[in-house]
Design a protein around this motif. Structure first.
Motif, PDB file in Angstrom:
ATOM      1  N   LEU A  79       3.930   4.794  -5.849  1.00  0.00           N
ATOM      2  CA  LEU A  79       3.466   5.652  -7.673  1.00  0.00           C
ATOM      3  C   LEU A  79       2.739   6.988  -7.781  1.00  0.00           C
ATOM      4  O   LEU A  79       3.343   7.344  -9.388  1.00  0.00           O
ATOM      5  CB  LEU A  79       2.316   4.147  -8.271  1.00  0.00           C
ATOM      6  N   THR A  80       1.944   8.028  -7.590  1.00  0.00           N
ATOM      7  CA  THR A  80       2.049   8.791  -6.934  1.00  0.00           C
ATOM      8  C   THR A  80       2.911   9.739  -7.295  1.00  0.00           C
ATOM      9  O   THR A  80       1.959  10.599  -8.385  1.00  0.00           O
ATOM     10  CB  THR A  80       0.986   8.816  -6.146  1.00  0.00           C
ATOM     11  N   SER A  81       3.862   9.686  -6.859  1.00  0.00           N
ATOM     12  CA  SER A  81       4.986  10.726  -6.656  1.00  0.00           C
ATOM     13  C   SER A  81       5.648  10.679  -8.173  1.00  0.00           C
ATOM     14  O   SER A  81       6.029  11.524  -8.655  1.00  0.00           O
ATOM     15  CB  SER A  81       5.274  10.292  -5.605  1.00  0.00           C
ATOM     16  N   ARG A  82       4.885   9.375  -9.107  1.00  0.00           N
ATOM     17  CA  ARG A  82       6.300   9.203 -10.318  1.00  0.00           C
ATOM     18  C   ARG A  82       7.712   9.752  -9.971  1.00  0.00           C
ATOM     19  O   ARG A  82       7.754   9.582 -10.574  1.00  0.00           O
ATOM     20  CB  ARG A  82       5.515  10.562 -11.049  1.00  0.00           C
ATOM     21  N   ASP A 136      -6.202   1.472  -1.171  1.00  0.00           N
ATOM     22  CA  ASP A 136      -7.210   2.389  -0.845  1.00  0.00           C
ATOM     23  C   ASP A 136      -7.210   1.675   0.694  1.00  0.00           C
ATOM     24  O   ASP A 136      -7.432   3.428   1.368  1.00  0.00           O
ATOM     25  CB  ASP A 136      -7.947   2.146  -1.292  1.00  0.00           C
ATOM     26  N   ALA A 158       2.326   1.757  -3.231  1.00  0.00           N
ATOM     27  CA  ALA A 158       1.623   2.123  -4.230  1.00  0.00           C
ATOM     28  C   ALA A 158       1.135   4.079  -4.184  1.00  0.00           C
ATOM     29  O   ALA A 158       1.456   4.655  -5.121  1.00  0.00           O
ATOM     30  CB  ALA A 158       0.176   1.510  -4.310  1.00  0.00           C
ATOM     31  N   ARG A 159       1.145   4.021  -2.887  1.00  0.00           N
ATOM     32  CA  ARG A 159       0.269   5.383  -2.956  1.00  0.00           C
ATOM     33  C   ARG A 159       2.093   6.535  -3.118  1.00  0.00           C
ATOM     34  O   ARG A 159       1.670   7.325  -3.286  1.00  0.00           O
ATOM     35  CB  ARG A 159      -0.280   5.756  -1.570  1.00  0.00           C
ATOM     36  N   PHE A 160       2.124   5.894  -2.699  1.00  0.00           N
ATOM     37  CA  PHE A 160       4.109   7.246  -2.733  1.00  0.00           C
ATOM     38  C   PHE A 160       4.336   6.945  -3.875  1.00  0.00           C
ATOM     39  O   PHE A 160       5.020   8.051  -4.359  1.00  0.00           O
ATOM     40  CB  PHE A 160       5.111   6.617  -1.544  1.00  0.00           C
ATOM     41  N   LYS A 201       0.797  -1.446  -0.207  1.00  0.00           N
ATOM     42  CA  LYS A 201       0.256   0.199   0.024  1.00  0.00           C
ATOM     43  C   LYS A 201       0.657   1.540   0.248  1.00  0.00           C
ATOM     44  O   LYS A 201       0.722   2.373  -0.961  1.00  0.00           O
ATOM     45  CB  LYS A 201      -0.805  -0.017   1.358  1.00  0.00           C
ATOM     46  N   ARG A 226      -7.480  12.006   4.650  1.00  0.00           N
ATOM     47  CA  ARG A 226      -7.522  11.350   2.944  1.00  0.00           C
ATOM     48  C   ARG A 226      -6.484  12.330   2.544  1.00  0.00           C
ATOM     49  O   ARG A 226      -6.271  12.591   1.675  1.00  0.00           O
ATOM     50  CB  ARG A 226      -8.959  10.758   2.206  1.00  0.00           C
ATOM     51  N   THR A 227      -5.189  11.859   3.316  1.00  0.00           N
ATOM     52  CA  THR A 227      -4.400  13.086   3.034  1.00  0.00           C
ATOM     53  C   THR A 227      -3.357  12.057   2.747  1.00  0.00           C
ATOM     54  O   THR A 227      -2.070  11.807   3.799  1.00  0.00           O
ATOM     55  CB  THR A 227      -4.599  14.110   3.879  1.00  0.00           C
ATOM     56  N   LEU A 228      -2.509  12.210   1.736  1.00  0.00           N
ATOM     57  CA  LEU A 228      -1.278  11.486   1.549  1.00  0.00           C
ATOM     58  C   LEU A 228       0.082  12.264   2.472  1.00  0.00           C
ATOM     59  O   LEU A 228       0.162  13.001   2.430  1.00  0.00           O
ATOM     60  CB  LEU A 228      -0.361  11.296   0.523  1.00  0.00           C
TER      61      LEU A 228
END
Length: 356
Positions: free
Chosen positions: A178-181, A327, A174-176, A171, A350-352
């Protein structure tokens, strides 16, 4: 012996003696058990010599049962002492030897105090809240990944078996990652469970993130150097049971001393408070920087999360509620956690998080 004779009388007998265990050594160097013979035997001992044969036969006949009872008593006493010492160590960490003063019955704070106690918050903390201290002021959160001042995020998850470390790691990646590219990599140091490594390999392939297995702490250190160009490195570790901690000593040494590794201790929110405290103490050798709680959806009592964060002076980083990737993972929020402890139904923020 002198103290036993003063407290139990001159008939006191030494039943058992042994060196203290590591858990009870703080109470004294030896554990001793004294007892007093049944009155009938004491009276018989005072009779003339002709009665001694009969007394001897009686004592011998009862010896097996008495020995079993003595062993059981000694074990019970030892177990009790270990539990008392464990509780004492737990309370020392948070300064919880202060007098326990329950708010007066009928006062406006009594109901709040009782609610917090029912939700398994430590009694001292519950009293402070009942007396006006905001619950949010008693504990800290840190929903970030990476060590302060580090040029990249290197994150390791440690914890006992079955708390969801591998899924939680996926998780976070994926969240850090992928989202940060930004370039990310996953390393698995869990060579105890082949299935866990293969599960993580499959998840990494789905996420499009590089993956490798490192079999030793030395190999892990080398791999961190090889992937220095990655902005994110996520490290999965084996779940060590109580009897396996020595097997993880070298890994613990590396994670505790490496200047870049941000170690999160992963724990199940559904654990009993006593079990939670015991696991946190056991994993102290890894010197975790934060606490990460999973399975929030499997309990309705959250006080122990705050109590342990205070006792160990560790911030809470993330909260996980299920198996969905990515999620079911949220950054910790003081308001959300405090509301949970107070029994208020709220939704997590829901804040990264980000690298500190």
């Amino acid at each position: 012996m002198e103290l036993a004779h003063k407290e139990l009388g001159e008939d006191a007998l030494l039943i058992n003696a042994r060196p203290s265990t590591p858990e009870t050594r703080g109470l004294g160097a030896y554990e001793v058990v004294f007892g007093v013979p049944p009155k009938g035997e004491v009276d018989a001992m005072a009779k003339p010599a002709e009665n001694k044969t009969s007394l001897r036969n009686t004592v011998l006949a009862n010896a097996p049962a008495r020995a079993a009872a003595t062993d059981s008593l000694a074990q019970d006493v030892a177990d009790l002492k270990r539990e008392i010492e464990r509780m004492a160590q737990s309370f020392r960490g948070a300064g919880m030897f202060a007098p326990q003063i329950t708010p007066a019955a009928g006062s406006g704070n009594s109901a709040l105090y009782n609610l917090l106690i029912e939700n398994e918050l430590d009694a001292t903390l519950a009293r402070q809240v009942a007396e006006g201290t905001p619950l949010e002021d008693l504990f800290e959160i840190d929903p970030t990944l990476g060590r302060r001042g580090a040029t990249r995020g290197v994150v390791a998850l440690v914890g006992p078996p079955g708390v969801g470390k591998t899924t939680t790691l996926a998780k976070l990646a994926a969240r850090f990652g992928l989202t940060s590219r930004k370039p990310a990599y996953i390393l698995s140091a869990d060579v105890y469970r082949i299935a866990a490594a293969e599960q993580l390999r499959s998840l990494s392939a789905i996420l499009g993130i590089g993956f490798d297995i490192v079999e030793t702490p030395v190999a892990l250190a080398q791999s961190l150097e090889e992937h220095r160009g990655k902005d994110w490195v996520f490290i999965d570790t084996p779940g060590l049971a109580a009897g396996e901690m020595e097997d993880g000593a070298d890994l613990a040494q590396l994670l505790a001393t490496h200047p870049e590794i941000d170690t999160h201790l992963v724990l199940s929110a559904s654990m009993k408070p006593s079990d939670l405290a015991r696991v946190i103490d056991r994993y102290a050798i890894f010197q975790p920087k934060k606490l990460l709680f999973t399975r929030l959806d499997e309990t309705d009592r959250y006080g122990a999360l705050v109590s342990e964060a205070v006792r160990r002076s560790l911030p809470i980083s993330f909260l996980a509620t299920g198996q969905q990737i990515p999620d079911d993972l949220e950054p910790a929020s003081k308001e959300f956690i405090a509301d949970k402890v107070r029994g208020v139904q709220t939704q997590p923020t829901r804040t990264l998080g980000a690298t500190a």
